[in-house]
Write an enzyme that holds these catalytic residues in place. Structure first.
Site, PDB file in Angstrom:
ATOM      1  N   CYS A  65       0.901  -1.346   0.264  1.00  0.00           N
ATOM      2  CA  CYS A  65      -0.078   0.066   0.057  1.00  0.00           C
ATOM      3  C   CYS A  65       0.995   0.751   0.189  1.00  0.00           C
ATOM      4  CB  CYS A  65      -0.499  -0.365   1.219  1.00  0.00           C
ATOM      5  SG  CYS A  65      -2.229   1.358   1.171  1.00  0.00           S
ATOM      6  N   ASP A 107      -8.957  -4.047  -7.127  1.00  0.00           N
ATOM      7  CA  ASP A 107      -8.673  -2.275  -6.841  1.00  0.00           C
ATOM      8  C   ASP A 107      -9.373  -1.161  -6.713  1.00  0.00           C
ATOM      9  OD1 ASP A 107      -7.198  -0.725  -4.405  1.00  0.00           O
ATOM     10  OD2 ASP A 107      -5.414  -1.786  -4.635  1.00  0.00           O
ATOM     11  N   HIS A 116      -7.871  -4.771  -2.744  1.00  0.00           N
ATOM     12  CA  HIS A 116      -6.689  -3.905  -2.260  1.00  0.00           C
ATOM     13  C   HIS A 116      -6.374  -5.111  -1.290  1.00  0.00           C
ATOM     14  CE1 HIS A 116      -3.999   0.118  -1.500  1.00  0.00           C
ATOM     15  NE2 HIS A 116      -4.239  -0.373  -0.277  1.00  0.00           N
TER      16      HIS A 116
END
Length: 239
Positions: free
Chosen positions: A127, A175, A207
């Protein structure tokens, strides 16, 4: 004395420990994990926007179990977010340039360790940390293997003209934070500026699919495939 998980061979250093290192003249902190043999190639593990959580420490431990010396720098100075609003605030309060400084200090520390057998390091991040993998690799030629998991680019795309690392990226088809369609442009920019062809792989997941601490996001099959590819990639490209 017999070897135990906390007593690596060939070193008196504990297998798992918190460390302090210098970063541009200021003290920084992180979590260090050593392999059972006591030595191996170096890898930087870069946190999600939550902070240096148990999940990130576990990733470092898993890399150590595979033979790497893994260092997870603490980019938030000991703070961990408890909800997404707090995580967003903490991420926004960390300037990208300062984050890269901290990470370059971590590379200095890792390569100076007698347990590290490589002259370059790998960088694996998730991330926010996946974005920092690319920022760090673009800035620091000592990174030879860059592995962003669903990396979030904050603000301007890095200047990749100084990139020396091979790049393997893992992204989820579902995502919403990083639409798959945007990866072609990023891949093209990396190759045009550095001559390096990034390998971006898509998985049938959303995600944070690698984070097994978040059952709503975790995808075991995609995670296993990405992890296997990552280990092979690091072994091949860290020297």
């Amino acid at each position: 004395m017999a070897d135990t998980p906390d007593t690596p061979r060939s070193t008196g250093r504990p297998a798992h420990q918190n460390v302090t290192f210098d970063s541009d003249g200021t003290p920084a902190h992180g979590y260090l994990a050593l392999p059972p043999t006591g030595s191996g190639p170096g890898v930087i593990v870069i946190q999600e926007w939550w902070g240096l959580t148990d999940h990130i420490a576990d990733v470092a431990d898993r890399l150590a179990a595979e033979g790497f010396v893994a260092l997870a720098p603490d980019l938030y100075g000991g703070n961990v977010a408890h909800d997404s609003g707090e995580a967003l605030r903490m991420m926004q309060e960390l300037p990208v340039a300062r984050g890269v400084e901290l990470l370059s200090g971590a590379v200095d520390h890792l390569l100076a360790l007698p347990e590290v057998t490589s002259g370059t390091v790998g960088a694996v991040g998730f991330c926010m940390g996946g974005g920092f993998v690319l920022y760090l690799a673009a800035k620091d030629p000592r990174v030879s293997a860059a592995v962003p998991f669903y990396g979030v680019i904050q603000g301007e795309v890095p200047d990749f003209s100084g990139l020396k690392a091979q790049v393997l990226g893992h992204y989820g088809e579902r995502d919403e934070a990083i639409p798959a369609a945007t990866l072609d442009g990023l891949r093209r920019t990396i190759e045009e500026q550095s001559g390096i062809a990034a390998d971006f792989r898509l998985y049938p997941a959303g995600h944070a699919f690698f984070n097994d601490g978040r059952p709503e996001a975790y995808d075991p099959e995609s995670s296993a495939k990405a992890w296997s590819a990552t280990l092979e990639f690091l072994t091949t490209n860290i020297s």
